[in-house]
Every structure is written in structure tokens, then in C-alpha cells.
Enzyme design. Structure first.
Site, mmCIF file in Angstrom:
data_model
loop_
_atom_site.group_PDB
_atom_site.id
_atom_site.type_symbol
_atom_site.label_atom_id
_atom_site.label_comp_id
_atom_site.label_asym_id
_atom_site.label_seq_id
_atom_site.Cartn_x
_atom_site.Cartn_y
_atom_site.Cartn_z
ATOM 1 N N CYS A 155 -11.706 30.772 5.930
ATOM 2 C CA CYS A 155 -11.152 30.233 7.168
ATOM 3 C C CYS A 155 -9.882 31.000 7.517
ATOM 4 O O CYS A 155 -9.048 31.234 6.644
ATOM 5 C CB CYS A 155 -10.846 28.746 6.982
ATOM 6 S SG CYS A 155 -10.206 27.961 8.468
ATOM 7 N N LEU A 156 -9.762 31.382 8.783
ATOM 8 C CA LEU A 156 -8.572 32.130 9.212
ATOM 9 C C LEU A 156 -7.301 31.298 9.048
ATOM 10 O O LEU A 156 -6.215 31.863 8.967
ATOM 11 C CB LEU A 156 -8.729 32.568 10.675
ATOM 12 C CG LEU A 156 -9.881 33.545 10.943
ATOM 13 C CD1 LEU A 156 -10.056 33.781 12.437
ATOM 14 C CD2 LEU A 156 -9.656 34.868 10.214
ATOM 15 N N HIS A 182 -13.488 21.639 12.593
ATOM 16 C CA HIS A 182 -12.111 21.899 13.052
ATOM 17 C C HIS A 182 -11.730 20.998 14.220
ATOM 18 O O HIS A 182 -10.580 20.566 14.309
ATOM 19 C CB HIS A 182 -11.946 23.357 13.493
ATOM 20 C CG HIS A 182 -11.604 24.303 12.379
ATOM 21 N ND1 HIS A 182 -10.518 24.124 11.551
ATOM 22 C CD2 HIS A 182 -12.196 25.451 11.975
ATOM 23 C CE1 HIS A 182 -10.458 25.130 10.674
ATOM 24 N NE2 HIS A 182 -11.471 25.943 10.900
ATOM 25 N N GLY A 240 -15.791 32.999 13.678
ATOM 26 C CA GLY A 240 -15.627 31.791 14.466
ATOM 27 C C GLY A 240 -14.151 31.450 14.580
ATOM 28 O O GLY A 240 -13.347 31.890 13.750
ATOM 29 N N HIS A 268 -18.812 24.443 10.557
ATOM 30 C CA HIS A 268 -17.434 24.743 10.160
ATOM 31 C C HIS A 268 -16.487 24.556 11.354
ATOM 32 O O HIS A 268 -15.451 23.893 11.248
ATOM 33 C CB HIS A 268 -17.367 26.183 9.610
ATOM 34 C CG HIS A 268 -15.996 26.644 9.226
ATOM 35 N ND1 HIS A 268 -15.657 26.959 7.926
ATOM 36 C CD2 HIS A 268 -14.872 26.853 9.967
ATOM 37 C CE1 HIS A 268 -14.381 27.332 7.893
ATOM 38 N NE2 HIS A 268 -13.887 27.283 9.119
ATOM 39 N N GLU A 269 -16.865 25.128 12.503
ATOM 40 C CA GLU A 269 -16.007 25.043 13.688
ATOM 41 C C GLU A 269 -15.990 23.620 14.257
ATOM 42 O O GLU A 269 -14.954 23.152 14.714
ATOM 43 C CB GLU A 269 -16.455 26.048 14.767
ATOM 44 C CG GLU A 269 -16.499 27.505 14.327
ATOM 45 C CD GLU A 269 -15.216 27.993 13.670
ATOM 46 O OE1 GLU A 269 -14.132 27.471 13.990
ATOM 47 O OE2 GLU A 269 -15.307 28.891 12.814
ATOM 48 N N GLN A 322 -7.117 25.857 15.994
ATOM 49 C CA GLN A 322 -6.558 26.921 15.152
ATOM 50 C C GLN A 322 -5.564 27.795 15.910
ATOM 51 O O GLN A 322 -4.825 28.562 15.290
ATOM 52 C CB GLN A 322 -7.674 27.812 14.593
ATOM 53 C CG GLN A 322 -8.555 27.099 13.584
ATOM 54 C CD GLN A 322 -9.599 28.055 13.023
ATOM 55 O OE1 GLN A 322 -10.646 28.238 13.631
ATOM 56 N NE2 GLN A 322 -9.306 28.673 11.902
HETATM 57 ZN ZN ZN Z 1 -11.961 27.635 9.853
#
Ligand code: ZN
Length: 175
Positions: A101-102, A147, A48, A143-144, A53
Site C-alpha cells: 500500500c502506498l 480504503h 491503485g 483493497h481500494e 490516500q
Molecule cells: Zn492501499
């Protein structure tokens, strides 16, 4: 040609901003952003990626589920862009699962998430969709969705003792 965008790392203010609703999903800047996010999430091997991000505080994210050691039942799906997403309802039951998480490399944490959710979003073609997600997909969505409201998974970990390094996580997953 889509380009791989730079991923904002924890500490960048954009990750703590509340994202803006997208007024016109057909806008060429939005369509280009989606194309770029699709190559960026593939390049990073993510499941994701949310627009903040990649330094774009807009209500848009990609879900790119595929089976993995922790979630062997995770659906293999074509990476999909979700625009102006909303959560319509959430099941009462929650489940803890490992997340990374990236934007927070090197760490994994146990995060409680609702097991099932009902959602609504716009596709990149402008269609409004209502869907129900469960388990891994529900987890990625939540999760997204966090963000785009300036929340990261660390905020949802119940104890710092439920954080591990990526290296130890991989050891856990293998064992
Ligand atoms: Zn993330």
C-alpha cells in the site's frame, strides 16, 4: 495541469475515516481530483489509489492494473476512476495474495480476498457501470474499496507472521 498529491501515511486520521458519497461527479473539484490522482498513482508506480490516500475522504478510487511478477496475467489497462463504488456480490472462494500500500511503505502482507466480485460504480463521465472482476482486479478493487471505508490491508492480514518487509518480499518474488 494536474499535480502530484501528497500521499497520506498510516497514522493520518483520514485513512481511518469513512468516505463520503460524491453527489456530483461532474463537479470541477472532483474532475481535478481525478486528474491529480491519475498522475499521482503513475508517479508512485501504484496499481491503485483511493481518494482518502490523498487527504480527500470521498468515495472514489483509481484502478491501474498492469502485469507484474506476482500477477503476470494481470490485465494491462488504462487507469480508470471509479466513483461511488458498490460491491453487489462476492464469490465464496477466497485466495490469499501479497499486497502492499502506498500509505504503508516498506511492508507487504498476505491478504485473503474474494476471487470474484460483482460491482457497480459511476465513471467520471457519469455513466453507471456494472462489471465482474476476478483475481488481481478483484483484489485491487477490494483493497481500494476498503480504503473508502477506513480499512487498510493490515486489518485483513490473518497473522503478523504473514507480514514481510518490501526488501524480503522482492527477494521472495524473484526466487
Ligand atoms: Zn492501499
Amino acid at each position: 495541469m494536474p499535480v502530484i498529491r501528497q500521499i497520506a501515511q498510516l497514522g493520518q486520521p483520514v485513512l481511518r475515516q469513512v468516505a463520503e458519497t460524491i453527489a456530483d461527479q461532474a463537479d470541477s473539484a472532483v474532475q481535478t481530483l481525478i486528474d491529480d490522482m491519475l498522475v499521482t498513482v503513475a508517479d508512485a508506480n501504484g496499481v491503485g489509489l483511493a481518494a482518502p490516500q490523498v487527504y480527500e475522504p470521498l468515495a472514489l478510487f483509481i484502478i491501474a492494473s498492469r502485469p507484474n511478477p506476482r500477477y503476470p496475467q494481470a490485465p494491462q489497462m488504462e487507469p480508470t476512476a471509479l466513483i461511488n463504488p458498490e460491491i453487489l456480490w462476492m464469490s465464496d472462494d477466497k485466495e490469499k495474495g501479497w499486497e502492499g500500500c502506498l500509505s504503508i511503505p516498506g511492508l507487504r502482507g498476505l491478504v485473503p480476498r474474494h476471487r470474484r466480485i460483482g460491482v457497480r460504480y459511476l465513471t467520471r463521465a457519469g455513466e453507471s457501470r456494472e462489471e465482474e472482476f476476478s483475481d488481481f482486479l478483484a483484489r485491487i478493487f477490494q483493497h481500494e474499496f476498503d480504503h473508502i471505508r477506513g480499512v487498510v490491508f493490515l486489518d485483513r492480514v490473518e497473522s503478523t507472521r504473514e507480514l514481510v518487509t518490501e526488501k524480503e518480499y522482492l527477494r521472495l518474488a524473484a526466487g
